[in-house]
Write a protein that holds these residues in place. Structure first.
Motif, PDB file in Angstrom:
ATOM      1  N   ALA A  63       0.803  -1.233   0.000  1.00 36.93           N
ATOM      2  CA  ALA A  63       0.000   0.000   0.000  1.00 36.93           C
ATOM      3  C   ALA A  63       0.830   1.274   0.000  1.00 36.93           C
ATOM      4  N   PRO A  64       1.646   1.499  -1.036  1.00 38.30           N
ATOM      5  CA  PRO A  64       2.487   2.701  -1.024  1.00 38.30           C
ATOM      6  C   PRO A  64       1.648   3.969  -1.170  1.00 38.30           C
ATOM      7  N   LEU A  65       2.133   5.047  -0.564  1.00 29.17           N
ATOM      8  CA  LEU A  65       1.514   6.355  -0.683  1.00 29.17           C
ATOM      9  C   LEU A  65       1.830   6.919  -2.063  1.00 29.17           C
ATOM     10  N   LYS A  66       0.841   7.519  -2.727  1.00 33.63           N
ATOM     11  CA  LYS A  66       1.100   8.120  -4.024  1.00 33.63           C
ATOM     12  C   LYS A  66       2.084   9.280  -3.868  1.00 33.63           C
ATOM     13  N   LEU A  75       0.775  12.899  -3.406  1.00 32.24           N
ATOM     14  CA  LEU A  75       0.221  13.122  -2.076  1.00 32.24           C
ATOM     15  C   LEU A  75       1.344  13.287  -1.061  1.00 32.24           C
ATOM     16  N   ALA A  76       2.382  12.470  -1.174  1.00 33.48           N
ATOM     17  CA  ALA A  76       3.535  12.608  -0.270  1.00 33.48           C
ATOM     18  C   ALA A  76       4.195  13.973  -0.439  1.00 33.48           C
ATOM     19  N   ALA A  77       4.359  14.426  -1.683  1.00 27.27           N
ATOM     20  CA  ALA A  77       4.954  15.742  -1.929  1.00 27.27           C
ATOM     21  C   ALA A  77       4.077  16.845  -1.349  1.00 27.27           C
ATOM     22  N   THR A 117       8.637   6.725   0.161  1.00 29.67           N
ATOM     23  CA  THR A 117       8.055   7.755  -0.692  1.00 29.67           C
ATOM     24  C   THR A 117       8.322   9.170  -0.177  1.00 29.67           C
ATOM     25  N   PHE A 118       8.092   9.428   1.116  1.00 30.91           N
ATOM     26  CA  PHE A 118       8.364  10.769   1.653  1.00 30.91           C
ATOM     27  C   PHE A 118       9.829  11.156   1.422  1.00 30.91           C
ATOM     28  N   ALA A 120      10.383  -3.948   3.838  1.00 32.58           N
ATOM     29  CA  ALA A 120      10.133  -2.545   3.503  1.00 32.58           C
ATOM     30  C   ALA A 120      11.443  -1.794   3.303  1.00 32.58           C
ATOM     31  N   VAL A 121      12.418  -2.031   4.159  1.00 30.53           N
ATOM     32  CA  VAL A 121      13.715  -1.362   4.031  1.00 30.53           C
ATOM     33  C   VAL A 121      14.406  -1.801   2.737  1.00 30.53           C
ATOM     34  N   ARG A 122      14.284  -3.081   2.390  1.00 30.33           N
ATOM     35  CA  ARG A 122      14.850  -3.549   1.107  1.00 30.33           C
ATOM     36  C   ARG A 122      14.193  -2.833  -0.058  1.00 30.33           C
ATOM     37  N   HIS A 123      12.865  -2.685  -0.018  1.00 31.12           N
ATOM     38  CA  HIS A 123      12.152  -1.971  -1.081  1.00 31.12           C
ATOM     39  C   HIS A 123      12.678  -0.539  -1.194  1.00 31.12           C
ATOM     40  N   ALA A 124      12.808   0.135  -0.056  1.00 26.66           N
ATOM     41  CA  ALA A 124      13.266   1.527  -0.073  1.00 26.66           C
ATOM     42  C   ALA A 124      14.677   1.632  -0.646  1.00 26.66           C
ATOM     43  N   ARG A 125      15.573   0.753  -0.207  1.00 25.87           N
ATOM     44  CA  ARG A 125      16.952   0.801  -0.706  1.00 25.87           C
ATOM     45  C   ARG A 125      17.000   0.554  -2.211  1.00 25.87           C
ATOM     46  N   ARG A 126      16.198  -0.384  -2.678  1.00 21.88           N
ATOM     47  CA  ARG A 126      16.189  -0.664  -4.115  1.00 21.88           C
ATOM     48  C   ARG A 126      15.681   0.546  -4.899  1.00 21.88           C
ATOM     49  N   ASN A 127      14.645   1.200  -4.384  1.00 20.50           N
ATOM     50  CA  ASN A 127      14.107   2.365  -5.081  1.00 20.50           C
ATOM     51  C   ASN A 127      15.145   3.483  -5.179  1.00 20.50           C
TER      52      ASN A 127
END
Length: 382
Positions: A172-175, A178-180, A203-204, A264-271
C-alpha cells in the motif's frame, strides 16, 4: 496561443497546487474541488507535466457545451476534429466522470463518445482508430455536470505521480504527489533534517530528495503530449535540457528513514538505488519505539501502516501510547506530522495536535496531524 487546462490532484491539495502552477507560470489559475483549472501556452503544459510535484495529470480542454441527452453528447463529441489531434493508427480510450448528471448510464455515455470519435475518423480518414482500455496511446476524458459536457485530451499519459523511479512498491504505497503535498504542508525545506521512522518503500524521503536536489519529478519518464499531432519537439527538448542543467550533485542529505519491516527497508533501498540516489539518504531496519533523534531538531513525517504491518485495532491501542511517549521523551525540538485515517491516534498517543489538516488518500478520508514536541508533557509546559 493560450489554451485551457485542468490539473486534478488529491483532495485537500488544491490550494497548494494552485500556488505551484502560479510559480510555473500558469495564468487564470482557478482551484476547485479535486483540481485546478489554468491557462497557458504549450511550453507551459510541457513544463507543468515535467515539474509539477502535486498534479495527478494535465488535461487539455478541447470542447465544452450544453447537453440534455446521450445524442447531444454524441453530436458535441462528433463535432470535434479528432484527426487534427491524433493519428488514426493510434489507440485511444475514454474515461467519464459525472456530478449531478441526469443521464441514466455513464457506460452508455462513454460508448457514445467512443462512437463519435470513430465516426469522425471514418468520415475524414476512411477508417477508425482502435480502442485500447489497458494501454492506450491517447486518453480522452469526459466530464459531465448537470447541464454541460467538457471533453479533454490527457497530455500526461501515465499519472504524474508515477515518476518512473519506483521499482519496488511494498504494501500500500503512498502516491508520490500526495507525499509531496504533505511535505509542502509540513513546511519542510531542503536542508532541514527529515525523518520517516515508518518509511515503507521510502516515498516521503524520495520526494524530499528530489526537491533538495532540484530534480524535476518527470525527468525520468515520457508523456502523452509527445504523441499528439501538435507536439513541438524543439520546445520539449529545450525544457528537458534546462531541467537536466538544474539538477544538483548527488550528495548525502539530512534525510533518515527506518522501518521495523526488513522487506520494507529492502524496497526503499532498491528504489533509491534504481533512481541513482542511494548515497543521499540513510536507511536502516529499526523499530520506531527504539529510535533516537538523529539531530537536535527537524521534521518527522510518517504514514503509520495502521492495521497493515503493525496489527489489529487492539494492538494499535497498545502501540500508540508508547509511540507518544517516545516522541515526547526523545524528540523535543522536533515538529512531528502523522498522516493517518485513524482518528483515534491523537487521543491514544495522549498528545493534542496543534493542527489537523483534512486530506484524502484516494477515496479514504484522512488527517495530517501536527504535534510540536517539547520537553516533558504538554500539561507541564503550559
Amino acid at each position: 496561443m493560450s489554451e485551457h487546462f485542468f490539473a486534478p490532484c488529491p483532495r485537500g491539495l488544491e490550494s497548494a497546487l494552485a500556488a505551484e502552477l502560479t510559480r510555473l507560470g500558469a495564468a487564470q489559475v482557478s482551484p476547485v474541488e479535486s483540481g485546478v483549472g489554468f491557462q497557458g501556452d504549450w511550453p507551459l503544459c510541457y513544463r507543468v507535466n515535467l515539474w509539477s510535484r502535486l498534479a495527478s495529470r494535465v488535461l487539455w480542454r478541447i470542447a465544452h457545451g450544453p447537453y440534455q441527452s446521450e445524442e447531444e453528447v454524441y453530436r458535441l463529441a462528433r463535432a470535434v476534429d479528432w484527426p487534427s489531434y491524433f493519428d488514426v493508427d493510434q489507440t485511444f480510450a475514454v474515461s467519464t466522470v459525472a456530478r449531478r448528471c441526469p443521464l441514466k448510464s455513464l457506460n452508455f455515455v462513454t460508448l457514445r463518445i467512443k462512437d463519435a470519435v470513430c465516426d469522425r475518423f471514418r468520415d475524414t480518414r476512411g477508417r477508425r482508430p482502435n480502442v485500447d482500455t489497458a494501454r492506450p496511446a491517447v486518453r480522452l476524458a469526459a466530464f459531465l455536470d448537470a447541464t454541460h459536457l467538457t471533453l479533454y485530451l490527457d497530455t500526461s499519459g501515465e499519472a504524474l505521480f508515477k515518476r518512473g523511479w519506483r521499482k519496488s512498491k511494498g504494501e500500500a504505497p503512498l502516491k508520490e504527489n500526495l507525499a509531496a503535498g504533505i511535505l509542502h504542508l509540513t513546511g519542510w525545506q531542503p536542508g532541514v533534517p527529515l525523518l520517516d521512522p515508518m518509511c515503507g518503500s521510502g516515498t516521503f524521503l524520495m520526494e524530499a530528495a528530489l526537491m533538495a536536489l532540484h530534480i524535476a519529478p518527470g525527468l525520468g519518464r515520457g508523456f502523452a503530449f509527445e504523441r499528439l499531432e501538435n507536439f513541438d519537439a524543439q520546445a520539449w527538448a529545450r525544457l528537458r535540457r534546462e531541467a537536466e542543467a538544474e539538477c544538483r550533485p548527488r550528495q548525502q542529505l539530512p534525510l533518515w528513514g527506518s522501518d521495523s519491516d526488513a522487506a520494507a527497508v529492502r524496497h526503499a533501498r532498491r528504489n533509491f538505488a534504481e533512481a541513482g540516489l542511494a548515497p543521499v539518504v540513510a536507511l536502516e531496519r529499526k523499530d520506531v519505539l527504539e529510535l533516537e533523534a538523529p539531530a537536535a531538531e527537524g521534521v518527522l513525517v510518517t504514514n503509520p501502516p495502521y492495521g497493515e504491518r503493525i496489527g489489529d485495532l487492539a494492538t494499535l491501542a497498545e502501540f500508540y501510547p508508547r509511540l507518544g511517549s517516545v516522541l515526547k521523551q526523545r524528540f523535543a525540538g522536533w515538529r512531528v506530522f502523522i498522516f493517518t485515517a485513524d482518528t483515534r491516534l491523537p487521543g491514544l498517543m495522549r498528545l493534542k495536535p496543534a493542527r489537523r489538516t483534512p486530506l484524502y488518500n484516494g477515496p479514504l478520508a484522512c488527517r495530517l496531524y501536527e504535534f510540536p514536541m517539547v520537553a516533558g508533557s504538554h500539561r507541564r509546559q503550559r
